[in-house]
Design a protein around this motif. Structure first.
Motif, PDB file in Angstrom:
ATOM      1  N   GLU A  40      -3.923   9.012  15.342  1.00  0.00           N
ATOM      2  CA  GLU A  40      -2.789   8.687  16.210  1.00  0.00           C
ATOM      3  C   GLU A  40      -2.909   9.395  17.551  1.00  0.00           C
TER       4      GLU A  40
ATOM      5  N   ARG B 182       4.650  -4.243   8.423  1.00  0.00           N
ATOM      6  CA  ARG B 182       3.927  -2.978   8.357  1.00  0.00           C
ATOM      7  C   ARG B 182       2.567  -3.152   9.038  1.00  0.00           C
ATOM      8  N   SER B 183       2.056  -2.036   9.575  1.00  0.00           N
ATOM      9  CA  SER B 183       0.767  -2.113  10.260  1.00  0.00           C
ATOM     10  C   SER B 183       0.083  -0.758  10.239  1.00  0.00           C
ATOM     11  N   HIS B 184      -1.034  -0.680  10.955  1.00  0.00           N
ATOM     12  CA  HIS B 184      -1.801   0.561  11.059  1.00  0.00           C
ATOM     13  C   HIS B 184      -2.660   0.485  12.309  1.00  0.00           C
TER      14      HIS B 184
ATOM     15  N   PRO C 114      -5.344  10.480   9.656  1.00  0.00           N
ATOM     16  CA  PRO C 114      -4.234   9.772  10.299  1.00  0.00           C
ATOM     17  C   PRO C 114      -3.646  10.493  11.506  1.00  0.00           C
TER      18      PRO C 114
ATOM     19  N   GLY D  43      -1.414   6.530   6.902  1.00  0.00           N
ATOM     20  CA  GLY D  43      -1.709   6.052   8.241  1.00  0.00           C
ATOM     21  C   GLY D  43      -1.034   4.751   8.601  1.00  0.00           C
ATOM     22  N   SER D  44      -0.397   4.092   7.630  1.00  0.00           N
ATOM     23  CA  SER D  44       0.338   2.860   7.944  1.00  0.00           C
ATOM     24  C   SER D  44       1.732   3.220   8.445  1.00  0.00           C
TER      25      SER D  44
END
Length: 278
Positions: free
Chosen positions: A106, A166-168, A102, A186-187
């Motif tokens: 990013e 929520r997302s990722h 994660p 990672g979300s």
């Protein structure tokens, strides 16, 4: 960094094919980039029209978990007709190319999306006009994350069509099937990212009145505070396929995000001053 580092080897060929997919319709891009690196990416360029004083702003718009599909291209063409330079981006191949960890994911995404946005602005000579980052569904969520985490000079606002709560930085089977929102490592909370937008950056939320993700809106608007505005698209759902219905709503949102500056006013807004506004 080189834009080609978004992927490598066979991935570049895949991106080139994806960039051509679906362009044979009435919403075909109106500009072919001079840069070979940009032509190799799934980018869709639309030059501003009907704007005698030059483009009002540049809109960098991320597609959803399907890609930068035909309704997005139709919307991009409509925004160009309202005086905006528009660059559409099928973000899926980039997300698929990221590392699994994660934190590394990013960092890699921030580096690569920042480079693509910067190169697209240079290509169009749009470095001294305001920038709006936007997207639809997953693309809206990723656009919000980008605006909150990637330093971008001249960022004026975010236009988010149909985001969830929520997302990722990825696309999985649940995304494509409109299943449960991501909750694992990672979300991220979309409202938390809205709250982290740089000071002065406005947030326009566009929602179909029948969208099942409309439950997220109260938290998203509360997170944006006085910088947030919600726009409802009547008779529409999550997909917003009928762009003819959403188009006037998007136009009102853009008018709110970016004032109608005259050419002399825009010329006074050098990148450094734009960065301070953001």
């Amino acid at each position: 960094m080189k834009i080609a580092s978004v992927t490598s080897g066979a991935g570049i060929a895949l991106l080139a094919l994806l960039s051509l997919a679906g362009c044979g319709d009435s919403a075909e891009p109106t500009y072919v980039p001079r840069s070979a690196e940009l032509r190799a990416l799934p980018l869709y360029f639309y030059r501003a029209r009907n704007s005698p004083d030059g483009p009002r702003a540049i809109v960098f718009f991320l597609g959803n978990d399907i890609g930068f599909w035909r309704p997005h291209r139709q919307l991009a063409l409509a925004m160009a007709g309202q005086g905006y330079d528009v660059v559409g981006f099928d973000v899926k191949p980039l997300l698929a190319s990221l590392p699994g960890d994660p934190a590394r994911r990013e960092a890699a995404f921030a580096d690569r999306i920042g480079a693509v946005i910067a190169a697209s602005r240079r290509e169009l000579g749009a470095e001294t006009i305001p920038l709006i980052v936007g997207g639809h569904s997953l693309g809206a969520e990723v656009a919000i994350w980008t605006a909150a985490n990637v330093p971008i000079a001249g960022l004026a606002g975010v236009i988010a069509l149909s985001p969830g709560s929520r997302s990722h930085l990825g696309v999985d089977a649940s995304d494509i099937a409109n299943g449960a929102e991501p909750s694992g490592s990672g979300s991220f909370s979309v409202a938390d990212e809205v709250r982290r937008l740089p000071g002065g950056v406005r947030f326009a939320l566009i929602r179909g009145e029948h969208d099942r993700y409309r439950f997220a809106d109260s938290a998203l608007i509360a997170a944006g505070g006085t910088r947030a505005q919600r726009y409802l698209v009547r008779f529409a759902g999550h997909s917003l396929k009928r762009i003819i219905v959403a188009r006037p709503v998007v136009r009102r949102a853009l008018d709110w995000l970016v004032p109608r500056w005259s050419r002399p006013e825009r010329q006074r807004l050098a990148p450094a001053s734009l960065a301070r506004r953001a």
